[in-house]
Every structure is written in structure tokens, then in C-alpha cells.
Motif scaffolding. Sequence first.
Motif, PDB file in Angstrom:
ATOM      1  N   LYS A   8     -58.088  18.963  22.139  1.00  0.00           N
ATOM      2  CA  LYS A   8     -57.197  17.966  22.704  1.00  0.00           C
ATOM      3  C   LYS A   8     -56.297  18.588  23.773  1.00  0.00           C
ATOM      4  CE  LYS A   8     -56.904  15.204  18.484  1.00  0.00           C
ATOM      5  NZ  LYS A   8     -55.972  14.621  17.482  1.00  0.00           N
ATOM      6  N   PRO A   9     -56.195  17.938  24.925  1.00  0.00           N
ATOM      7  CA  PRO A   9     -55.317  18.485  25.970  1.00  0.00           C
ATOM      8  C   PRO A   9     -53.863  18.438  25.515  1.00  0.00           C
ATOM      9  CG  PRO A   9     -56.042  16.265  26.557  1.00  0.00           C
ATOM     10  CD  PRO A   9     -56.823  16.671  25.334  1.00  0.00           C
ATOM     11  N   ARG A  10     -53.129  19.459  25.921  1.00  0.00           N
ATOM     12  CA  ARG A  10     -51.714  19.469  25.578  1.00  0.00           C
ATOM     13  C   ARG A  10     -50.972  18.414  26.402  1.00  0.00           C
ATOM     14  NH1 ARG A  10     -52.360  25.275  26.183  1.00  0.00           N
ATOM     15  NH2 ARG A  10     -52.545  26.278  24.143  1.00  0.00           N
ATOM     16  N   THR A  11     -49.948  17.860  25.818  1.00  0.00           N
ATOM     17  CA  THR A  11     -49.117  16.886  26.517  1.00  0.00           C
ATOM     18  C   THR A  11     -47.661  17.348  26.474  1.00  0.00           C
ATOM     19  OG1 THR A  11     -48.819  15.591  24.503  1.00  0.00           O
ATOM     20  CG2 THR A  11     -50.668  14.980  25.939  1.00  0.00           C
ATOM     21  N   PHE A  12     -46.838  16.680  27.205  1.00  0.00           N
ATOM     22  CA  PHE A  12     -45.414  17.004  27.198  1.00  0.00           C
ATOM     23  C   PHE A  12     -44.634  15.701  27.300  1.00  0.00           C
ATOM     24  CE2 PHE A  12     -47.103  17.411  31.518  1.00  0.00           C
ATOM     25  CZ  PHE A  12     -46.306  16.533  32.234  1.00  0.00           C
ATOM     26  N   PRO A  13     -43.450  15.669  26.727  1.00  0.00           N
ATOM     27  CA  PRO A  13     -42.639  14.447  26.805  1.00  0.00           C
ATOM     28  C   PRO A  13     -42.087  14.256  28.219  1.00  0.00           C
ATOM     29  CG  PRO A  13     -41.399  16.183  25.729  1.00  0.00           C
ATOM     30  CD  PRO A  13     -42.795  16.722  25.924  1.00  0.00           C
ATOM     31  N   VAL A  14     -41.975  13.018  28.630  1.00  0.00           N
ATOM     32  CA  VAL A  14     -41.470  12.695  29.969  1.00  0.00           C
ATOM     33  C   VAL A  14     -40.157  11.920  29.833  1.00  0.00           C
ATOM     34  CG1 VAL A  14     -41.929  11.480  32.129  1.00  0.00           C
ATOM     35  CG2 VAL A  14     -43.801  12.625  30.912  1.00  0.00           C
ATOM     36  N   PRO A  15     -39.092  12.379  30.453  1.00  0.00           N
ATOM     37  CA  PRO A  15     -37.814  11.650  30.389  1.00  0.00           C
ATOM     38  C   PRO A  15     -37.951  10.236  30.964  1.00  0.00           C
ATOM     39  CG  PRO A  15     -37.491  13.859  31.278  1.00  0.00           C
ATOM     40  CD  PRO A  15     -38.961  13.638  31.236  1.00  0.00           C
ATOM     41  N   ASP A  16     -37.139   9.327  30.474  1.00  0.00           N
ATOM     42  CA  ASP A  16     -37.177   7.949  30.972  1.00  0.00           C
ATOM     43  C   ASP A  16     -36.825   7.866  32.455  1.00  0.00           C
ATOM     44  OD1 ASP A  16     -37.856   7.080  28.435  1.00  0.00           O
ATOM     45  OD2 ASP A  16     -35.776   6.647  27.850  1.00  0.00           O
ATOM     46  N   ASN A  17     -35.992   8.786  32.907  1.00  0.00           N
ATOM     47  CA  ASN A  17     -35.557   8.767  34.304  1.00  0.00           C
ATOM     48  C   ASN A  17     -36.310   9.802  35.138  1.00  0.00           C
ATOM     49  OD1 ASN A  17     -34.424  11.022  33.108  1.00  0.00           O
ATOM     50  ND2 ASN A  17     -32.553  10.948  34.331  1.00  0.00           N
TER      51      ASN A  17
END
Length: 423
Positions: A8-17
Motif C-alpha cells: 500500500k502506498p504511504r499517505t500523509f494527512p493534509v491540513p484543511d487550509n
Amino acid sequence: MSTPSVIKPRTFPVPDNEQERLKSLAGYGIVGGPPLPDLPSVVELAAYVCGVPNAVVNIISASQQLQMAAFGFTANACAREDSMCAISIVEPETVVVRDATQDPRFADNPFVTGEIDEVRFYASSQLRDRDGNVLGTLCVFDDKPHDLTPDQREGLDKLAKMVLDVLELHRHSQMLEQALDKVHRTSRELQRSNSSLQHFAGQVSHDLKNPLTGVLGFVAMLSEIPAVAADPDGKRCVDRALSSATRMWRMIEDVLSHASLGGRPSFTEVNLEAVARNVVEDVSTAIAASQAVVEVGPLPKVVGDATQLRVLIQNIVSNSLKFRDRARDCHISLTSEESPTGWTLNIADNGIGIPAEDRPKVLEMFTRLRSDVEGSGIGLATCQRIVEAHGAALVIDETPGGGTTMRITIPKPADQVALALVS
């Protein structure tokens, strides 16, 4: 038959802004730019305060973690999905992790698993701009479990604010450089434009003045023919043609004079009294025709461009003669006043005056308040340009008893001002 494993490719959280955050980051001009010289000292201090061997300033771009300055290892870059700080920038407060292998947010991160590094202790304080956008972190870490005391955590947060101060200083320096570059480009363009204007003015002089001289000469010859001189209608037409051609000549002269002021003034010590007396001599014919009295009081020596100051005085005196009050004798006086910072030249007349609401307008090009008085509307605009070139100030006042007083305040050189203030 075994089922192949799926990576599975790694992901990262994205800020709302995220979009606002990236726009703010771009405004600092640090991504892809040279290292900032003040950051290494800050990260070294962060490592010392927190008692760990490693510290780094991490900036999180759209796709990467960029290490702007590092202590304990060589700064580098990595993919955003591999970054521990890409997770920290979405957290509500400073992150402190004693052992990252025990924290579900970081346990499978390649900086923890050994794929890239074997981080155990990890702490990061966010780099927030004034709008609350998180650009990255000031991060400290160790390969051994560790804790931070409250004082150490507070010190890390203060140093993170110091990092942002460095980024702000860099941003403002860039803005200043851009502003200076714009000023220099504008200055070069103005010089080019002034040069073109002066060239155009010279061409106008050649193309218009020469044939106009012929027109004036032929009209003058026509006025001397007996048949024309004896014919009232013919004489009136010739006189009007001569007057119109003369006005056109004067307008060309005014335009050329105004255009010639585009160059840089040559400042020397100028005896204003000598300049004023020369002006009175130059316009003596007009003074005599107006039956005017022009008094030149003691005037100072100032620092300025002698030619431009002569044009300034001559234009104002000529205006006083043109706009005299026909109901009384014309009187013009030139006096001066001294202050610690400058000299004020007062040129006062008892003419028809300028209404207070019209005084700002008369300094604009081609402004004429009286259509019954000859002029191009350029003279006072030329005066304003001369005043600005000298860093001076021009104020239009009413003369007591009626008329106009022009007050030109010419600043003294800095060394004279300093001496006056000391005295």
C-alpha cells in the motif's frame, strides 16, 4: 499457490487550509532558495536546550519535506509521505513522543522502522505564520527514548518562533530587494523617457520653430505694407495673426523649457540675490511696459542648480507681471527668511491673486485660470518640477492687501543644519 502481497502506498494527512498554507509558504521564497545563515545557530541551540544530538528545521512543501538547517547530521530532503513532521503539522499543539515505536501515528514511519532511520524520541514545534498557517516544524530527535521537561518544551516553542522570525526577516528582505529593483527599473525607464522627451523637444524646436520664424517674419512684413496698415480690417487681422504666432512661439519655448528639466540638476552654491537681479534685468522690458516696481531685498546663498533656480524666479516674476491688478500700480518684492533647516524665498505681488481653491490646480500642466491673459499653463508646472528637484517646498499664499505670495523653502545641506542645531 500463495497470494502476492500488496504494498500500500504511504499517505500523509493534509491540513484543511492546504492551499492557503502553500500560498503563504511560496511568499517566503525559501523553497529552492539558498540556505538561511541564521538557522544553523537556532537548531544547534534547540538540540542543546532539549538535551538531544539532533535538531532540524523542516519545511513541508506540497510533495516534500525540506530540511532548511540541521544539527547532528547533514540536511537533506525526503518525500512528504515519509516525513514525521508532515503528520505533526496537522496536530493541534507541540508534539512530544518518548518512543516513536509505541506511537501509532509514527510506528510504521520509515524514519522509525529503520528503512531510513531508527528514531525513538521525537518532538516538534510548529512554525506558524501570522495567519495560522503551519509551514513546517522545528524538530528534535534521538535514537533513544527521551522525555522533555516543561522548561525544555517551552524552550523548543520559543526557538520555533525564533525560526519564524528568521523566515519573516528573509521575506521582508526579499520584498525590499524587489521594491528596490522596481525603483531601479522605474528610474531607468524614467531616464530613458526623459531622454526621449528631450530628443523630441529638440525635434519640435527644429520642426516648428524654424517655419514659425518665417511666419512671424512674413506677417511682420505684411503689417508694414501701406495698403494693409491703412485698412482697419486688414491691420486687425494681421495684428491677430502676429499675436497668435507669438503665443505659439512662447508655448513652444515653455514646452522646451519644461522638457529640459528632465535631467539631473547640478547642485552648487548659488547666490540667489545675484540670480534675482539678473532676472529683473532680463525682463526689464516687460517691467517697464507694466510700469511695475520690482524690489530685490537681501537674498541668501543656497545650494541648488543655478539655471533651474533662475527659471523658477523668472517664471514667477513674469506671472506677477502678467496677472497684475490694472487698477493699481504693480509692485513685486523678493525677500527671504532663514530657519535652522532652510531658506524661504518670498516673491510677493499685489496682483489679482489666486483663489484658495484654485491654488493646487495652477501647479498642474496646461492649467489656465484666465483665458484673457496670454500663457500656456506650463510656467508654474515648471516651477513645481524645479522645486521637487531641489527637495524644496512651494506654498501659494495671499499677499496682505491682495495679490499672491509664492513661498519657496529650499533646505540647507545636512552639515549646515547640524551646525545650526548645535548652535
